[in-house]
Design an enzyme around this catalytic site. Structure first.
Site, PDB file in Angstrom:
ATOM      1  N   SER A 169       0.870  -1.185   0.000  1.00  0.00           N
ATOM      2  CA  SER A 169       0.000   0.000   0.000  1.00  0.00           C
ATOM      3  C   SER A 169       0.902   1.227   0.000  1.00  0.00           C
ATOM      4  O   SER A 169       2.049   1.164   0.472  1.00  0.00           O
ATOM      5  CB  SER A 169      -0.869   0.017   1.266  1.00  0.00           C
ATOM      6  N   TYR A 198      -1.559  -0.698  10.474  1.00  0.00           N
ATOM      7  CA  TYR A 198      -1.644  -0.988   9.036  1.00  0.00           C
ATOM      8  C   TYR A 198      -0.410  -0.452   8.307  1.00  0.00           C
ATOM      9  O   TYR A 198       0.213  -1.164   7.508  1.00  0.00           O
ATOM     10  CB  TYR A 198      -2.923  -0.355   8.480  1.00  0.00           C
TER      11      TYR A 198
HETATM   12  N1  LIG Z   1      -8.849  -1.157  -1.408  1.00  0.00           N
HETATM   13  C1  LIG Z   1      -7.846  -0.284  -1.342  1.00  0.00           C
HETATM   14  O1  LIG Z   1      -8.020   0.929  -1.564  1.00  0.00           O
HETATM   15  C2  LIG Z   1      -6.460  -0.772  -1.014  1.00  0.00           C
HETATM   16  C3  LIG Z   1      -5.401   0.137  -1.084  1.00  0.00           C
HETATM   17  C4  LIG Z   1      -4.117  -0.293  -0.793  1.00  0.00           C
HETATM   18  C5  LIG Z   1      -3.886  -1.610  -0.462  1.00  0.00           C
HETATM   19  N2  LIG Z   1      -4.910  -2.476  -0.394  1.00  0.00           N
HETATM   20  C6  LIG Z   1      -4.601  -3.867  -0.026  1.00  0.00           C
HETATM   21  O2  LIG Z   1      -5.187  -4.733  -0.970  1.00  0.00           O
HETATM   22  C7  LIG Z   1      -5.526  -5.966  -0.339  1.00  0.00           C
HETATM   23  C8  LIG Z   1      -6.996  -6.271  -0.580  1.00  0.00           C
HETATM   24  O3  LIG Z   1      -7.764  -5.213  -0.032  1.00  0.00           O
HETATM   25  P1  LIG Z   1      -9.335  -5.070  -0.285  1.00  0.00           P
HETATM   26  O4  LIG Z   1      -9.643  -3.629  -0.282  1.00  0.00           O
HETATM   27  O5  LIG Z   1      -9.744  -5.900  -1.437  1.00  0.00           O
HETATM   28  O6  LIG Z   1      -9.882  -5.697   1.085  1.00  0.00           O
HETATM   29  P2  LIG Z   1     -11.202  -6.563   1.377  1.00  0.00           P
HETATM   30  O7  LIG Z   1     -12.246  -6.280   0.369  1.00  0.00           O
HETATM   31  O8  LIG Z   1     -11.478  -6.378   2.817  1.00  0.00           O
HETATM   32  O9  LIG Z   1     -10.707  -8.068   1.134  1.00  0.00           O
HETATM   33  C9  LIG Z   1      -9.755  -8.650   1.969  1.00  0.00           C
HETATM   34  C10 LIG Z   1      -9.619 -10.109   1.594  1.00  0.00           C
HETATM   35  O10 LIG Z   1      -8.637 -10.690   2.467  1.00  0.00           O
HETATM   36  C11 LIG Z   1      -9.178 -11.888   3.014  1.00  0.00           C
HETATM   37  N3  LIG Z   1      -8.593 -12.120   4.319  1.00  0.00           N
HETATM   38  C12 LIG Z   1      -8.562 -11.287   5.393  1.00  0.00           C
HETATM   39  N4  LIG Z   1      -7.957 -11.875   6.430  1.00  0.00           N
HETATM   40  C13 LIG Z   1      -7.574 -13.119   6.007  1.00  0.00           C
HETATM   41  C14 LIG Z   1      -6.919 -14.210   6.621  1.00  0.00           C
HETATM   42  N5  LIG Z   1      -6.502 -14.161   7.900  1.00  0.00           N
HETATM   43  N6  LIG Z   1      -6.691 -15.319   5.893  1.00  0.00           N
HETATM   44  C15 LIG Z   1      -7.104 -15.389   4.608  1.00  0.00           C
HETATM   45  N7  LIG Z   1      -7.738 -14.394   3.968  1.00  0.00           N
HETATM   46  C16 LIG Z   1      -7.980 -13.272   4.666  1.00  0.00           C
HETATM   47  C17 LIG Z   1     -10.681 -11.689   3.049  1.00  0.00           C
HETATM   48  O11 LIG Z   1     -11.356 -12.926   2.935  1.00  0.00           O
HETATM   49  P3  LIG Z   1     -12.037 -13.751   4.127  1.00  0.00           P
HETATM   50  O12 LIG Z   1     -12.708 -12.777   5.033  1.00  0.00           O
HETATM   51  O13 LIG Z   1     -12.977 -14.656   3.391  1.00  0.00           O
HETATM   52  O14 LIG Z   1     -10.914 -14.514   4.758  1.00  0.00           O
HETATM   53  C18 LIG Z   1     -10.896 -10.900   1.758  1.00  0.00           C
HETATM   54  O15 LIG Z   1     -11.012 -11.790   0.658  1.00  0.00           O
HETATM   55  C19 LIG Z   1      -5.167  -5.799   1.138  1.00  0.00           C
HETATM   56  O16 LIG Z   1      -3.877  -6.331   1.379  1.00  0.00           O
HETATM   57  C20 LIG Z   1      -5.159  -4.283   1.315  1.00  0.00           C
HETATM   58  O17 LIG Z   1      -4.351  -3.880   2.392  1.00  0.00           O
HETATM   59  C21 LIG Z   1      -6.201  -2.103  -0.647  1.00  0.00           C
END
Ligand SMILES: NC(=O)c1ccc[n+]([C@@H]2O[C@H](COP(=O)([O-])OP(=O)(O)OC[C@H]3O[C@@H](n4cnc5c(N)ncnc54)[C@H](OP(=O)(O)O)[C@@H]3O)[C@@H](O)[C@H]2O)c1
Length: 248
Positions: free
Chosen positions: A139, A152
């Site tokens: 990120s 985070y």
């Molecule tokens: N969205 C943004 O703007 C943004 C920006 C920068 C970085 N990111 C990064 O991109 C990645 C995805 O983010 P997102 O926005 O798509 O988040 P999200 O919609 O909350 O999805 C997170 C995913 O991670 C899984 N997860 C969480 N804890 C887990 C665990 N202990 N074991 C296995 N799976 C787990 C969840 O599935 P389950 O609950 O089914 O396990 C879900 O599929 C993250 O690393 C986040 O930090 C996102």
């Protein structure tokens, strides 16, 4: 050199929703046999079925990235050409009030989880002698800070440094390890926040004055995952509408 990925296999963690599901669909459209991993079986089942219905190849496995035994159960003896190490949690709140359990949940998922899964997948790549590509989803908060995201930001800074350390150690095995650092990307989960005054104020600080769309990460992800990026390892690519160069 091309970004042709057909016939490759990929593990995408956190693929039950959000960006992970987007990446899994993207890779499947490029002919990759995708294995989706996360904790929620029904969401994974639905996501995998949707990919298959769209003509792709997808399987899923249940996995808690923060639990070494779960990672070993799910991944020991398996081989993938590509790992998208995407599972993550946000965990917001003022540092002064942050509970130890909250700190542990964020660091265990975002940093230890990335390490455990990379280690397990790299073992399979080394055993097969095939090399491979690991893309850790970090990120821009791994580079800069904001209020209320201490755990985070620390976890994502750790992912960036871990990426470099693994790239160094695994280069002789032809395993490339890179990090993709998204800025603020609009997904179902944050859409409501970005409609609030605080969210709109945040958008005003992004040089492009808008949020990113998931598909705007595709070019960087495909570059890092494919032979088009064959000489790229230990690198980070920021996709953030210029957020990291916003004026101080
Ligand atoms: N969205 C943004 O703007 C943004 C920006 C920068 C970085 N990111 C990064 O991109 C990645 C995805 O983010 P997102 O926005 O798509 O988040 P999200 O919609 O909350 O999805 C997170 C995913 O991670 C899984 N997860 C969480 N804890 C887990 C665990 N202990 N074991 C296995 N799976 C787990 C969840 O599935 P389950 O609950 O089914 O396990 C879900 O599929 C993250 O690393 C986040 O930090 C996102």
């Amino acid at each position: 050199m091309s970004n042709d990925l057909s016939g490759k296999s990929a593990l995408v963690t956190g693929a039950s929703g959000g960006l992970g599901l987007h990446f899994a669909r993207l890779l499947a459209r490029h002919g990759v046999e995708v294995t989706l991993a996360a904790r929620r079986q029904s969401a994974l089942d639905q996501a995998g079925s949707d990919i298959v219905a769209a003509g792709g190849t997808a399987k899923y496995l249940l996995l808690n990235v923060a639990d070494a035994a779960s990672v070993a159960d799910a991944l020991d003896g398996r081989h993938f050409d590509i790992l998208i190490n995407n599972a993550g949690v946000s965990g917001a709140g003022p540092a002064a009030d942050l509970a130890e359990t909250e700190w542990d949940a964020v660091l265990d998922t975002n940093l230890k989880g990335v390490f455990l899964v990379a280690q397990a997948v790299a073992r399979g790549m080394r055993a097969a002698g095939t090399g491979g590509a690991i893309v850790n989803i970090a990120s821009i908060l791994g580079h800069r800070v904001a209020g209320g995201v201490s755990a985070y930001a620390a976890s994502k800074a750790g992912v960036i440094q871990l990426t470099k350390a693994l790239a160094l150690e695994w280069a002789p095995d032809r395993i490339r390890v890179n990090a993709l650092c998204p800025g603020y990307i609009e997904t179902e989960i944050n859409r409501d926040f970005f409609a609030t005054e605080a969210g709109l104020n945040l958008i005003k600080r992004i040089p492009q004055r808008r949020l990113g769309r998931p598909e705007e990460l595709d070019g960087a992800l495909l570059l890092l995952a494919s032979s088009a990026g064959s000489y790229i390892t230990g690198s980070t690519i920021e996709v953030d509408g210029g957020h990291l160069v916003s004026s101080l």
